[in-house]
Design a protein around this motif. Sequence first.
Motif: not given
Length: 357
Positions: A304-333
């Motif tokens: 519930s604290d996540f909802e109350k204090g929500f700022i932003r959501a870092e978001t990657v689609s499943f297909n992009d996450f798999v194609e880029n092999q994780g958070w780092l490359n998804s962000k870089t690309n």
Amino acid sequence: MSFKCGIVGLPNVGKSTLFNALTNSSKAQAENFPFCTIDPNIGIVPVPDNRLEQLANISKSKKRINTTISFVDIAGLVKGASKGEGLGNKFLSHIREVDAIIHMIRCFDSDDIQNVNSDVNPIRDLEIIETEMMLADLESIQKRLDKKNKKNVDSEQLKILEIASDCINNNKNINILHDQYSKKVLKLSGLLSVKPKIFVCNVDEKSIQSGNRYTKDFINKYGSNNCIIISADIENQINALSGEEKKNYMKMIGLNETGLNLLINKGYKILELETYFTSGPEETRAWTIQKNCTAPIAAGEIHSDFEKGFIRAETVSFNDFVENQGWLNSKTNGKMRLEGKDYIVKDGDVLNFRFNT
């Protein structure tokens, strides 16, 4: 959120056998006599999702955690249950607690398994159960519309109860309420008759692929949209097997999916549910949300604290996450997005929430 499905039907139609198969347990007494299940058995089952393993492998997660579904095995109802026949109202009260109702319908012949009626007739059997639910609803509605109780019911719920009463008393289709009110509002009414329903036609082994005359008659009347064909006995046999044995056996009898997968897919559809993921080195986890859920509400599923204090959501689609092999490359690309409070989470999104405590 985990959703809860109640398995209902007449005695000896295969409810407890299906429950045992789904939960891979022997908690329910699958005995050949009526009312062997006296207290509702509850089994919490992990929801299979191939995406979870892919994400966990990419993130090298120590743990992977499925979202869950609960099945409740509710003892067999009989004609007159709303008036206390059989084990009556005790079981009707258990149905009120579930999100969706699984109607287990007998669609097989057997000289070995006792049938409470003289013949097999799935349409009649469903009508018996539905009638008992409507009669139980009518009794509840009459109490709540009584003068001394009426003042405690808000105007919207009052209107729902009045429409439901008119439908039941005058043999009208109570499903017209779904055209006027949301599932969330109808759930607050506590009415059994308006709960989402899945019809499970329980067949013998030779009828798994194509059904039989009983399933054809049933589907001709009620349609195939919320109906699935399962053999509870076969599901039990499948669950007794491991990995490769299970695949080979399913291939041999012509099954592409297990009954559990069919039920979950149908349940997600009628309850309008979706899945999002969190993924990192510690764990990869699936979370169940309602369709059209905003990012803060999705965050609230974690805490519930996540909802109350929500700022932003870092978001990657499943297909992009798999194609880029994780958070780092998804962000870089450029495949990672920062989404705000109005973002509607999509099925398969991989999310990381930023929040203030």
